[in-house]
Enzyme design. Sequence first.
Site, PDB file in Angstrom:
ATOM      1  N   ASP A  27     -12.975  -1.787   8.199  1.00  0.00           N
ATOM      2  CA  ASP A  27     -11.838  -0.770   8.430  1.00  0.00           C
ATOM      3  C   ASP A  27     -12.249   0.144   7.634  1.00  0.00           C
ATOM      4  O   ASP A  27     -12.702   0.039   6.467  1.00  0.00           O
ATOM      5  CB  ASP A  27     -10.691  -1.533   7.981  1.00  0.00           C
ATOM      6  N   GLU A  29     -11.150   3.910   5.805  1.00  0.00           N
ATOM      7  CA  GLU A  29      -9.933   5.043   5.454  1.00  0.00           C
ATOM      8  C   GLU A  29     -10.668   6.524   5.349  1.00  0.00           C
ATOM      9  O   GLU A  29     -12.234   6.529   4.964  1.00  0.00           O
ATOM     10  CB  GLU A  29      -9.233   4.814   4.161  1.00  0.00           C
ATOM     11  N   HIS A 168      -2.874   0.458   4.597  1.00  0.00           N
ATOM     12  CA  HIS A 168      -3.570   1.590   4.973  1.00  0.00           C
ATOM     13  C   HIS A 168      -4.464   1.547   3.968  1.00  0.00           C
ATOM     14  O   HIS A 168      -4.987   2.701   3.434  1.00  0.00           O
ATOM     15  CB  HIS A 168      -2.755   2.630   4.852  1.00  0.00           C
ATOM     16  N   ASP A 173      -6.457  -4.008   5.275  1.00  0.00           N
ATOM     17  CA  ASP A 173      -6.545  -3.723   6.651  1.00  0.00           C
ATOM     18  C   ASP A 173      -7.596  -4.750   7.305  1.00  0.00           C
ATOM     19  O   ASP A 173      -7.157  -5.279   8.432  1.00  0.00           O
ATOM     20  CB  ASP A 173      -6.550  -2.523   7.051  1.00  0.00           C
TER      21      ASP A 173
END
Length: 568
Positions: A27, A29, A168, A173
Site C-alpha cells: 500500500d 500513500e 490511510h 492498510d
Amino acid sequence: MTTQLSFDQLGAGRDVPLAEITFVVVDLETTGGSSEHDTVTEIGAVKVRGGEVIGEFATLVDPERGIPPAVVSITGITDAMVTGAPRLATVLPAFLEFVRDAVLVAHNAPFDIGFLRAACGRHALVWPKPDVVCTAKLARRVLTRDETPNHKLGTLARVLHARTEPVHRALDDARATTDVLHSLLERVGAFGVHSLDELLDHLPDVSPQQRRKRTLADGLPDTPGVYLFRGPNDEVLYVGTASNLRRRVRQYFTAGEKRRRIKEMVVLAERIDHVECAHPLEAEVRELRLLAAHAPPYNRRSKFPRRAWWVVLTDEPFPRLSVVRTPRAGAFGPFPSRRAAADAVDTLQTATTIRRCTERIPATHQNSRPCAVHELGHCGAPCAGLQTVEQYEPEVARVRGVIAGRDDAVLHRLHGELDRLSSAQRFEQAADHRDQLAALVRALDRGQRMSTLAGIDELVAARPDGSGGWQFAVVRHGRLAAAGTAARGAPPMPVVDALQASAETVRPTEGPLRGATADEVRVLLRWLTGARMVRCSQPWAEPVAATASWTSWLERAVAGRTPYGGED
C-alpha cells in the site's frame, strides 16, 4: 521449511498451490492521485506465504515537495514527518529486493502498481513485471451485493472481519489488505481455485467460454515452439510463437488477454496443435512459413510474410528502371511496398541519365523529338537518336555497380548535390535530398547484406543460450535448414555434425535471395548479428564498395549532426 519459488519456477508449466506462493501486499500513500505528477510519501508492505506473515516493509518517504493540505487531512502525514526521511531513489532498490520473486497484491492495484512502475522509470530502475492480484477486483468476483454494499477497503475489512482497521497509513492498510486477501482466497477455494494460474483465471474479465477452453493447453510442453489454434473445421485460426509453449498458450485463457478479436478466436478454437523447436529462432522462422501457408484470419495482416517489391533494369538496348514483383539476377531490393521501390527509382534517376520514358526503344537511331527531360539535362535522348547504345551503357553500368556494391559513384553524385544545395542555403530542398539519399543507402545496404547471405551455400553459426550451452543454426542460401542445441557441458561439435548431416536440402533459384523469402532472410540476419561462425562453405564478405561504407555518414545524418550532408 518451504522454499520460495522464483517466477521462472512459477511459470514453468506447473500449477503451483497458492499455499506455496509468496505474496507481497503493498500500500502506498502519495501526494495526490496522478503517478505522472505526484509522488510517494509512505510505503507499507507485508510478505506472506501459506497464510503466515514472513516479513514487513515500512518507511516514510521524502516526496521532495510540499504535501497538499487535503492529503494531510486524509493521511495525517505532514511535511514535518517526512523531513529527513529517505528519498524514493534510495527506498526503491530496497523495496524491489523485498518483493523479488513474489506476487504483488494491492487494493485497487492499478493505482499502487502504476506509481511504483512510474517511479522505477524516473529513477532508471527495471520494473520486474511481477504477477499482480487486485483485491478490489477479486472481491467484485467473489462477494455478492448482499454481502457488501461496496468494495472499498474499509468496508471489506469490516465485512470480512480483518484484524487491522485501515486508516490511510501504508503499513496498517497493507495489513488490512492482507487479511482481506486471505478471506477472499478461502472463498475462491470453493470454486476450485487452488493455484495462481487458476486465481488469475478467476478474475472478472475472463469469460466463461475462455475459462472452459483452458484445458486446450493441457499437455503442451515447456519448450520453445509454434502453436496453432484450430477451429471447428480444423482450419487454422491463429499462429504464434513462444519460448515456453504451455505457459504462453495458457495466457490466452486468463485475465491478461485483453484483445477482443483474440478472445473471439479462443471461443471458436477446438484444439491447439504445436511444433516444438530447438530455440526461438527456429520458432520464428516456422511461424513465418506457417503464416504464409495458412493466412490465419486472426493474425494481424501486418505480421504476415509479404511479397516484396524489386527494382530491375529492363532487358532491352536502352534499359530503364522498372518496379516488379518477381526478381531476377541483379535486382535491387527487397522493398516492403511499391511506393518505397518507386522512391528508390526516383532517387537513382536523379543521379543518372537513365531514361524515364516507358516505351521500348530499338538499338537503331530514332527520329522522334526529345522530351523536356532531355532539355533539362537528365536524359541523353536515345529515343531521338542522340545517344547510341555504347554511349548509354556507362550510366547503366553505374546503376548495376551501385546495386551490386562494386561502385558507389552514384552515391557520391547524390552527396555532391546535397552539398551544393546546402551551400546555396536551400535548406528545405537539402533536407529532402538528404532523406532520399539516406533511404537509398539503407535499401542498398539491406539488399547487399541479404543477397550476400543468400549467396552462401551453407553456414553454421552458434549463439550462447544463457545457461552455458549453445544454440545452433544451419543456414543454406538464406533459409534455415536445421536448428539444434548443445546443453552446458555437452561437446558441441558432434551436434554440429549431426545438424549438417540432417539439414534440409535447399535448391537455390534465380534472384538476389536465391528463392528465400525476404522475411526469413531478415530474421536470420538479425539472429546472426552477434553470433559466432562455426563453419562456412565460403567467405562471408561484402563488396569493397558496398554501401556499408556509407553507414557512418548515415548515422551522423540521421542523428542530425550533419543536417544537410556536409562536414561536421
